[in-house]
Motif scaffolding. Structure first.
Motif, PDB file in Angstrom:
ATOM      1  N   ASN A 161       0.828  -1.205   0.000  1.00  0.00           N
ATOM      2  CA  ASN A 161       0.000   0.000   0.000  1.00  0.00           C
ATOM      3  C   ASN A 161       0.865   1.258   0.000  1.00  0.00           C
ATOM      4  N   ASP A 194       5.251   6.240   5.019  1.00  0.00           N
ATOM      5  CA  ASP A 194       5.410   6.693   3.629  1.00  0.00           C
ATOM      6  C   ASP A 194       5.182   8.197   3.504  1.00  0.00           C
ATOM      7  N   GLN A 213     -12.639   2.091   0.861  1.00  0.00           N
ATOM      8  CA  GLN A 213     -11.496   2.661   0.153  1.00  0.00           C
ATOM      9  C   GLN A 213     -11.501   4.161   0.354  1.00  0.00           C
ATOM     10  N   GLY A 214     -10.459   4.816  -0.089  1.00  0.00           N
ATOM     11  CA  GLY A 214     -10.400   6.275   0.036  1.00  0.00           C
ATOM     12  C   GLY A 214     -11.540   6.888  -0.771  1.00  0.00           C
ATOM     13  N   THR A 225      -8.964  -3.796  -3.877  1.00  0.00           N
ATOM     14  CA  THR A 225     -10.209  -4.459  -3.477  1.00  0.00           C
ATOM     15  C   THR A 225     -10.846  -3.854  -2.232  1.00  0.00           C
ATOM     16  N   GLY A 226     -10.054  -3.120  -1.438  1.00  0.00           N
ATOM     17  CA  GLY A 226     -10.586  -2.587  -0.185  1.00  0.00           C
ATOM     18  C   GLY A 226     -10.667  -3.634   0.910  1.00  0.00           C
ATOM     19  N   LEU A 229      -6.495  -4.031   4.135  1.00  0.00           N
ATOM     20  CA  LEU A 229      -6.313  -3.538   5.509  1.00  0.00           C
ATOM     21  C   LEU A 229      -7.233  -4.254   6.508  1.00  0.00           C
TER      22      LEU A 229
HETATM   23  P1  ADP Z   1      -7.025  -1.489  -1.414  1.00  0.00           P
HETATM   24  O1  ADP Z   1      -6.990  -2.841  -2.030  1.00  0.00           O
HETATM   25  O2  ADP Z   1      -8.102  -0.606  -1.964  1.00  0.00           O
HETATM   26  O3  ADP Z   1      -5.690  -0.828  -1.343  1.00  0.00           O
HETATM   27  P2  ADP Z   1      -6.859  -1.616   1.476  1.00  0.00           P
HETATM   28  O4  ADP Z   1      -7.786  -2.215   2.470  1.00  0.00           O
HETATM   29  O5  ADP Z   1      -5.463  -2.101   1.462  1.00  0.00           O
HETATM   30  O6  ADP Z   1      -7.555  -1.784   0.072  1.00  0.00           O
HETATM   31  O7  ADP Z   1      -6.847  -0.045   1.719  1.00  0.00           O
HETATM   32  C1  ADP Z   1      -8.068   0.652   1.864  1.00  0.00           C
HETATM   33  C2  ADP Z   1      -7.906   2.102   1.457  1.00  0.00           C
HETATM   34  O8  ADP Z   1      -7.063   2.786   2.383  1.00  0.00           O
HETATM   35  C3  ADP Z   1      -7.226   2.302   0.110  1.00  0.00           C
HETATM   36  O9  ADP Z   1      -8.141   2.203  -0.952  1.00  0.00           O
HETATM   37  C4  ADP Z   1      -6.643   3.710   0.245  1.00  0.00           C
HETATM   38  O10 ADP Z   1      -7.651   4.672  -0.018  1.00  0.00           O
HETATM   39  C5  ADP Z   1      -6.298   3.774   1.722  1.00  0.00           C
HETATM   40  N1  ADP Z   1      -4.866   3.493   2.000  1.00  0.00           N
HETATM   41  C6  ADP Z   1      -4.319   2.352   2.471  1.00  0.00           C
HETATM   42  N2  ADP Z   1      -2.976   2.474   2.647  1.00  0.00           N
HETATM   43  C7  ADP Z   1      -2.655   3.720   2.272  1.00  0.00           C
HETATM   44  C8  ADP Z   1      -1.430   4.479   2.225  1.00  0.00           C
HETATM   45  N3  ADP Z   1      -0.260   3.941   2.597  1.00  0.00           N
HETATM   46  N4  ADP Z   1      -1.503   5.758   1.793  1.00  0.00           N
HETATM   47  C9  ADP Z   1      -2.674   6.304   1.414  1.00  0.00           C
HETATM   48  N5  ADP Z   1      -3.858   5.665   1.436  1.00  0.00           N
HETATM   49  C10 ADP Z   1      -3.861   4.384   1.850  1.00  0.00           C
END
Ligand code: ADP
Length: 276
Positions: A161, A194, A213-214, A225-226, A229
């Motif tokens: 990420n 980061d 997701q954002g 996929t959201g 995390l």
């Molecule tokens: P995805 O597969 O969409 O990356 P995650 O569950 O890993 O799904 O992350 C969910 C959302 O959190 C992402 O879509 C993004 O908007 C935000 N996000 C996660 N990690 C970061 C990061 N390091 N910097 C900025 N936004 C992040």
């Protein structure tokens, strides 16, 4: 006498209520088990034909396709990969939620594990022109006992990420020794820092929820996929830690967590040393 009758009636009502609650709980448990089994069957059934689609796409790409076909094949590859990730993540969450995930306890070297993770992601770092720094505290004992596979899954997801949402910036991974307890347990602090796009304050909690997701624009630009995390948070909790997130839009994000690991007893290490 009247009071006794009322008390008895109250008792009967209470018992009936308890019985109803128990029935409702059993029903909910059965429904949840059925849902988990259904999800698992569907996901496994989808995986087999999808593997064929992905495999054949890969073969076709090696067969020197015409220029006009390359775009279609790229799109097929992207969609196939997306679906594979999605199905694997659904299976993983399902496993975690139905308590079917087993935790390993094996001896491993943290520095080696982290260095291997870095090597596997170095290409991704350079494709986004990111500096990628790994810093593992020298004081961390070399033989820890824990579940390196799950730890790697957590860390890789976070670094993935960080590298994905950062361009022309820096991703720094730090592992520090916070404390050694009773000479048997090491408390470690992990950080993935980061300098990327950051996460808005109102999303700091929800990014850990499934399919969250954002913004729509971020989602459209970066894909995903959201679910990543959600899995990371659950895995950290299963291993006994808690994940924290600090972030500022335009400046970057820091994901951090603490985990405890047992240390291999000294006698076992010295036997190996004597053998050498
Ligand atoms: P995805 O597969 O969409 O990356 P995650 O569950 O890993 O799904 O992350 C969910 C959302 O959190 C992402 O879509 C993004 O908007 C935000 N996000 C996660 N990690 C970061 C990061 N390091 N910097 C900025 N936004 C992040």
């Amino acid at each position: 006498y009247k009071n006794n009758i009322i008390r008895n009636q109250n008792n009967i009502v209470l018992k009936e209520k308890n019985h109803e609650l128990l029935i409702a709980k059993n029903k909910a448990e059965k429904a949840s088990k059925a849902r988990a089994e259904f999800l698992s069957t569907v996901s496994h059934e989808l995986r087999t034909p999808l593997n064929a689609i992905n495999g054949i796409t890969h073969l076709l790409m090696q067969e020197k396709p015409k220029k006009s076909q390359i775009g279609y094949l790229e799109s097929l590859k992207f969609s196939g990969n997306y679906l594979s990730t999605f199905i694997n993540e659904i299976l993983e969450i399902n496993k975690i939620e139905s308590n079917k995930l087993e935790i390993e306890k094996i001896s491993f070297n943290l520095k080696e594990l982290m260095t291997n993770i870095k090597s596997s992601l170095i290409e991704m770092a350079s494709s986004n022109n990111n500096e990628f720094i790994l810093n593992v505290d020298e004081k961390i004992p070399t033989n820890l006992i824990g579940d390196p596979t799950k730890l790697a899954q957590i860390v890789m997801n976070l670094i993935n990420n960080a590298l994905k949402f950062t361009q022309n910036g820096q991703v720094k991974v730090m592992v520090n020794l916070s404390e050694i307890q009773n000479e048997t347990t090491a408390l470690l602090h992990f950080q993935v820092i980061d300098t990327g796009i950051g996460i808005p304050a109102d999303k700091l909690q929800t990014v850990f929820e499934s399919f969250s997701q954002g913004s729509v624009e971020v989602n459209r630009k970066y894909g995903g996929t959201g679910l990543g995390l959600t899995i990371v948070k659950k895995l950290v909790e299963i291993l006994g830690g808690k994940i924290k997130l600090k972030s500022e839009v335009g400046k970057g994000s820091t994901f951090s967590f603490n985990l405890k690991f047992d240390i291999t007893p000294v006698s076992e290490v010295s036997i190996e040393e004597v053998d050498e």
